[in-house]
Design an enzyme around this catalytic site. Structure first.
Site, PDB file in Angstrom:
ATOM      1  N   HIS A   1      17.451  28.407  16.428  1.00  0.00           N
ATOM      2  CA  HIS A   1      16.561  29.499  16.043  1.00  0.00           C
ATOM      3  C   HIS A   1      16.801  29.838  14.580  1.00  0.00           C
ATOM      4  CE1 HIS A   1      14.368  33.258  16.155  1.00  0.00           C
ATOM      5  NE2 HIS A   1      15.423  33.837  15.578  1.00  0.00           N
TER       6      HIS A   1
ATOM      7  N   THR B   1       0.818  -1.217   0.000  1.00  0.00           N
ATOM      8  CA  THR B   1       0.000   0.000   0.000  1.00  0.00           C
ATOM      9  C   THR B   1       0.850   1.265   0.000  1.00  0.00           C
ATOM     10  OG1 THR B   1      -1.624  -1.230   1.301  1.00  0.00           O
ATOM     11  CG2 THR B   1      -1.906   1.159   1.204  1.00  0.00           C
TER      12      THR B   1
HETATM   13  C1  LIG Z   1      -4.227   6.758   0.942  1.00  0.00           C
HETATM   14  C2  LIG Z   1      -3.312   6.279   2.018  1.00  0.00           C
HETATM   15  C3  LIG Z   1      -2.358   7.117   2.532  1.00  0.00           C
HETATM   16  C4  LIG Z   1      -1.503   6.674   3.527  1.00  0.00           C
HETATM   17  N1  LIG Z   1      -0.568   7.526   4.024  1.00  0.00           N
HETATM   18  C5  LIG Z   1       0.264   7.116   4.987  1.00  0.00           C
HETATM   19  C6  LIG Z   1       1.272   7.977   5.487  1.00  0.00           C
HETATM   20  O1  LIG Z   1       1.390   9.124   5.065  1.00  0.00           O
HETATM   21  N2  LIG Z   1       2.109   7.505   6.443  1.00  0.00           N
HETATM   22  C7  LIG Z   1       1.991   6.242   6.934  1.00  0.00           C
HETATM   23  O2  LIG Z   1       2.782   5.859   7.791  1.00  0.00           O
HETATM   24  N3  LIG Z   1       1.049   5.397   6.473  1.00  0.00           N
HETATM   25  C8  LIG Z   1       0.183   5.803   5.520  1.00  0.00           C
HETATM   26  N4  LIG Z   1      -0.750   4.933   5.031  1.00  0.00           N
HETATM   27  C9  LIG Z   1      -0.837   3.569   5.599  1.00  0.00           C
HETATM   28  C10 LIG Z   1       0.280   2.681   5.015  1.00  0.00           C
HETATM   29  O3  LIG Z   1       0.231   2.708   3.605  1.00  0.00           O
HETATM   30  C11 LIG Z   1       0.182   1.240   5.534  1.00  0.00           C
HETATM   31  O4  LIG Z   1       0.012   1.262   6.906  1.00  0.00           O
HETATM   32  C12 LIG Z   1       1.479   0.519   5.154  1.00  0.00           C
HETATM   33  O5  LIG Z   1       1.499   0.315   3.769  1.00  0.00           O
HETATM   34  C13 LIG Z   1       1.749  -0.760   5.913  1.00  0.00           C
HETATM   35  O6  LIG Z   1       1.097  -1.791   5.363  1.00  0.00           O
HETATM   36  P1  LIG Z   1       1.491  -3.322   5.574  1.00  0.00           P
HETATM   37  O7  LIG Z   1       2.955  -3.535   5.589  1.00  0.00           O
HETATM   38  O8  LIG Z   1       0.718  -3.807   6.703  1.00  0.00           O
HETATM   39  O9  LIG Z   1       0.885  -3.978   4.263  1.00  0.00           O
HETATM   40  P2  LIG Z   1       0.618  -3.398   2.833  1.00  0.00           P
HETATM   41  O10 LIG Z   1       1.595  -2.343   2.483  1.00  0.00           O
HETATM   42  O11 LIG Z   1      -0.819  -3.075   2.719  1.00  0.00           O
HETATM   43  O12 LIG Z   1       0.967  -4.651   1.921  1.00  0.00           O
HETATM   44  C14 LIG Z   1       0.237  -5.839   1.955  1.00  0.00           C
HETATM   45  C15 LIG Z   1       0.507  -6.592   0.676  1.00  0.00           C
HETATM   46  O13 LIG Z   1      -0.027  -7.898   0.787  1.00  0.00           O
HETATM   47  C16 LIG Z   1      -0.540  -8.290  -0.470  1.00  0.00           C
HETATM   48  N5  LIG Z   1      -1.492  -9.376  -0.211  1.00  0.00           N
HETATM   49  C17 LIG Z   1      -2.628  -9.322   0.521  1.00  0.00           C
HETATM   50  N6  LIG Z   1      -3.194 -10.534   0.588  1.00  0.00           N
HETATM   51  C18 LIG Z   1      -2.402 -11.371  -0.122  1.00  0.00           C
HETATM   52  C19 LIG Z   1      -2.454 -12.763  -0.428  1.00  0.00           C
HETATM   53  N7  LIG Z   1      -3.432 -13.551   0.044  1.00  0.00           N
HETATM   54  N8  LIG Z   1      -1.479 -13.297  -1.199  1.00  0.00           N
HETATM   55  C20 LIG Z   1      -0.468 -12.514  -1.671  1.00  0.00           C
HETATM   56  N9  LIG Z   1      -0.365 -11.198  -1.407  1.00  0.00           N
HETATM   57  C21 LIG Z   1      -1.314 -10.643  -0.635  1.00  0.00           C
HETATM   58  C22 LIG Z   1      -1.181  -7.004  -0.996  1.00  0.00           C
HETATM   59  O14 LIG Z   1      -1.314  -7.044  -2.398  1.00  0.00           O
HETATM   60  C23 LIG Z   1      -0.167  -5.962  -0.537  1.00  0.00           C
HETATM   61  O15 LIG Z   1       0.796  -5.701  -1.537  1.00  0.00           O
HETATM   62  C24 LIG Z   1      -1.618   5.342   4.018  1.00  0.00           C
HETATM   63  C25 LIG Z   1      -2.567   4.466   3.481  1.00  0.00           C
HETATM   64  C26 LIG Z   1      -3.415   4.936   2.488  1.00  0.00           C
HETATM   65  C27 LIG Z   1      -4.435   3.992   1.928  1.00  0.00           C
END
Ligand SMILES: Cc1cc2nc3c(=O)[nH]c(=O)nc-3n(C[C@H](O)[C@H](O)[C@H](O)COP(=O)(O)OP(=O)(O)OC[C@H]3O[C@@H](n4cnc5c(N)ncnc54)[C@H](O)[C@@H]3O)c2cc1C
Length: 453
Positions: free
Chosen positions: A436, A40
């Protein structure tokens, strides 16, 4: 059946880094991703949105150039194709960087496909069976689609879809007045769209203290964003060029609707039952203080465990798991002090408890606030919206939490983040000698004004 030392499902912000560390030690690891490396943050979250926020800020500064003595002749025009291309370039650079890195790791196999458990230590992907004694789930979350009358009949956007728009909505209705919705609302207003934010709760960003929520609403309204809070009834109807959104007794003619009402974990299509892995009622995988699930040899990292919804919390899950498994340390989730930012402009940087949480904890607390118009740096930059706030324990002198809603708030808050992580009390931090003119230079002054309430 193919055997590995470890299998990682999801290439988000935790698993891949642990997989790479294990591979660097010669362990045979499989990293399974159903869509894009980086998850994400890289592809649909932080990186593209903060790139878009930068474009929106450039538009805002250009419109206000004359206030700084900078004359720009003619209208400020936004080229949404270039705006989008910039965000995509940042995403692609990061995604390709990860692919290059992983391709250089000899014992790592990257598999593109949807992974699912068939048994506690067996995974199926693309019709192939894999097994490993250690399995790490880093499957992240996706936008939740609420059950609202008429929503299914219209073409709505989520945070994942809206980042690919390359034309400007005439009127964007944002359903949900929390972090993601607010960032898009201000960004699109600055690009030139009419924007209406519709929130069911009584306040925007309702997790924050009321004074912060109110100041956020003031910032949004000052840019011409319409805000409806405490909305009881939201319904949608299709129109030729968009949707009619009915909010209680008012209607909004929206060209585009963004649904930003929260996120659900990607745990419903993972075959967790076959593995016996337990989730809570909302689908978040239950983990202990060291991120282990109830099934031995299976861990859950990042957003899917419900202990954070940020890139840095997911990355910290990697750090905890790596420290415990590879470095002989004993790191715990419960040691983490939560910090985050809301990237409206000016941003909100936050760490630790809110004032209402500190009060609810039953402690004797001290609070200090200072408006940004009493911060030299903010005056020099001509951006004086917002305020800073700190909450401390009157007895132990601990800093319990802080918020900086104002210019550079996401950076300046690190003065508090670092002090709190180091266990520094407020009387000690009060004596630091800052630079500052910065926003951070007011931290000692803010602490000096702490009063028991
Ligand atoms: C619009 C938006 C803005 C954001 N802005 C910020 C920010 O400014 N700062 C911040 O800290 N956080 C931000 N976030 C949150 C941040 O993006 C997530 O918290 C971060 O990506 C951590 O995610 P993760 O590692 O848990 O998994 P993710 O990054 O969500 O990755 C999970 C992966 O698992 C894969 N997957 C899922 N199920 C399966 C499966 N069964 N088999 C194979 N692959 C699978 C998915 O395709 C995905 O690629 C934002 C989120 C959004 C939506």
């Amino acid at each position: 059946m193919k055997s590995f030392d470890a299998i990682f499902i999801g290439a988000g912000q935790a698993g891949p880094f642990l997989a790479a560390r294990m591979a660097a030690k010669g362990m045979k690891v499989a990293l399974i991703e159903r869509k894009f490396l980086g998850g994400t943050c890289v592809n649909a979250g932080c990186m593209p949105t903060k790139t878009l926020v930068a474009s929106a800020r450039a538009a805002h500064v250009a419109r206000h150039g004359a206030e700084y003595g900078v004359q720009i002749s003619g209208e400020i025009a936004i080229d949404m194709k270039t705006v989008r291309a910039r965000a995509e370039a940042v995403t692609m650079s990061s995604r390709n960087g990860l692919a290059n890195w992983f391709s250089g790791l000899k014992t790592m196999t990257v598999i593109y496909g949807h992974a699912r458990f068939t048994a506690p230590k067996e995974i199926t992907v693309n019709g192939e069976m894999l097994t490993a004694p250690k399995i790490f789930l880093n499957v992240g979350a996706r936008p939740v689609i609420p059950d609202m009358p008429g929503l299914a009949d219209i073409d709505y956007l989520t945070s994942t879809g809206i980042i690919h728009l390359d034309s400007l909505p005439k009127h964007l209705a944002v359903i949900g007045g929390s972090y993601i919705g607010l960032e898009f609302a201000q960004m699109y207003r600055r690009f030139g769209a009419d924007v209406t934010v519709i929130e069911r709760g009584p306040k925007l960003a309702s997790r924050e203290d009321e004074d912060i929520s109110d100041a956020i609403a003031d910032i949004m309204r000052s840019e011409g964003i319409k805000i409806h809070t405490d909305v009881k009834d939201i319904r949608f109807a299709k129109r030729a060029d968009g949707a009619t959104v009915t909010i209680d007794s008012e209607t909004v003619a929206a060209s585009h609707v963004l649904v930003a009402t929260g996120r659900v974990p990607n745990t419903d299509d993972l075959g967790l039952d076959a593995a016996g892995v337990v989730t809570d009622k909302r689908g978040f995988i239950t983990v202990d203080d060291r991120l282990a699930t109830n099934v031995e040899g299976i861990w859950a990292l990042g957003d899917c465990n419900g202990h954070g919804a940020f890139t840095h919390t997911s990355y910290n899950d990697f750090e905890i798991a790596a420290a415990n498994m590879l470095d002989g340390e004993d790191r715990k989730l419960s040691s983490r002090i939560l910090a985050y930012a809301l990237y409206i402009d000016p941003p909100l940087g936050r760490v630790g408890m809110t004032e209402k949480q500190a009060r609810a904890s039953g402690r004797k607390i001290m609070v200090s606030t200072r408006p940004m118009n009493r911060v030299g740096r903010a005056n020099e930059r001509g951006e004086t919206k917002g305020f800073m706030k700190v909450v401390a324990d009157a007895e132990t002198k601990e800093i319990l939490g802080a918020a900086i809603l104002g210019i550079e708030g996401d950076e300046a808050i690190h003065g508090f983040i670092d002090a709190m992580n180091a266990g520094t009390t407020y009387p000690v931090l009060k004596w630091s000698v800052p630079i500052h003119p910065t926003v951070s230079e007011l931290i000692p002054t803010l602490l000096g004004d702490l009063k028991s309430i």
